[in-house]
Design a protein around this motif. Structure first.
Motif, PDB file in Angstrom:
ATOM      1  N   HIS A  22       1.792   7.306  41.669  1.00 36.05           N
ATOM      2  CA  HIS A  22       2.364   6.038  42.138  1.00 36.05           C
ATOM      3  C   HIS A  22       3.389   6.265  43.251  1.00 36.05           C
ATOM      4  CE1 HIS A  22       3.647   1.907  42.115  1.00 36.05           C
ATOM      5  NE2 HIS A  22       4.895   2.293  41.948  1.00 36.05           N
ATOM      6  N   GLU A  23       4.161   7.349  43.154  1.00 35.29           N
ATOM      7  CA  GLU A  23       5.213   7.600  44.140  1.00 35.29           C
ATOM      8  C   GLU A  23       4.744   8.456  45.315  1.00 35.29           C
ATOM      9  OE1 GLU A  23       5.140  10.571  40.971  1.00 35.29           O
ATOM     10  OE2 GLU A  23       5.498   8.441  40.837  1.00 35.29           O
ATOM     11  N   SER A  24       3.457   8.821  45.373  1.00 39.12           N
ATOM     12  CA  SER A  24       2.924   9.616  46.485  1.00 39.12           C
ATOM     13  C   SER A  24       2.937   8.795  47.770  1.00 39.12           C
ATOM     14  CB  SER A  24       1.486  10.042  46.200  1.00 39.12           C
ATOM     15  OG  SER A  24       1.421  10.845  45.057  1.00 39.12           O
TER      16      SER A  24
END
Length: 185
Positions: free
Chosen positions: A141-143
């Motif tokens: 999700h934070e990529s």
């Protein structure tokens, strides 16, 4: 024979990639190898917003009316305030949805242009021969998609979903690799 660019759509990543060189020139006469417009996703249409706000206003009005009839008339104002705050929050969200980023690759540079929700544009240029496109695979999700060259880095498409960011990163990386490959290869 010059082949027309391949048009791709990945959710809110709408772009075109030229599958082989030579590509069609842009207004300045440069060959455009990759051209993408990235926009934030908004799932609620204008009609849906109108229906939603009508429902919120109706529920607030009737709930406030019940309190008014029960003698607690000041509560009716708070129900109206709730509906107003929901409306303002959605308007801010829609305004921020007007931002977009364009990513354009030519043989001489990669240009990223970001236009914020106020209409202010900022532009970055990178030499494609030294450019790295970084993205976790599989995406978390934070990529983020990070463009890095000569000690400078820039995150693009932060508002896209992880899968859309990965699709965008793969498409851009493929075009950069084609650009770096010798013409006869």
């Amino acid at each position: 024979m010059t082949k027309a660019p391949d048009h791709r759509e990945y959710g809110d990543f709408a772009g075109r990639c030229a599958p082989e060189r030579p590509a069609e020139p842009d207004a300045a006469g440069e060959q455009v190898l990759f051209d993408a417009v990235l926009t934030p996703h908004r799932s609620l249409s204008a009609r849906g917003f109108l229906i939603f706000m009508t429902a919120v206003g109706g529920v607030s009005f009737f709930a406030g009316l019940m309190f008014f009839l029960a003698g607690a008339w000041p509560v009716m104002g708070f129900f109206g305030l709730d509906a107003l705050l929901i409306y303002i929050a959605f308007r801010i969200n829609y305004r921020r949805g007007r931002m977009f980023e364009t990513v354009r690759l030519t043989p001489h540079d990669l240009t990223v242009r970001r236009v914020d929700h106020w209409g202010k544009a900022t532009e970055w240029r990178f030499p494609p021969n030294w450019l790295q496109v970084l993205m976790d695979d599989p995406p978390a999700h934070e990529s983020m998609v990070t463009l890095r060259s000569h000690g400078r880095s820039l995150v693009v498409g932060a508002f896209l979903s992880p899968e859309e960011r990965l699709d965008f990163a793969r498409a851009l990386s493929a075009q950069i690799e084609r650009l770096r490959a010798p013409l006869g290869a």
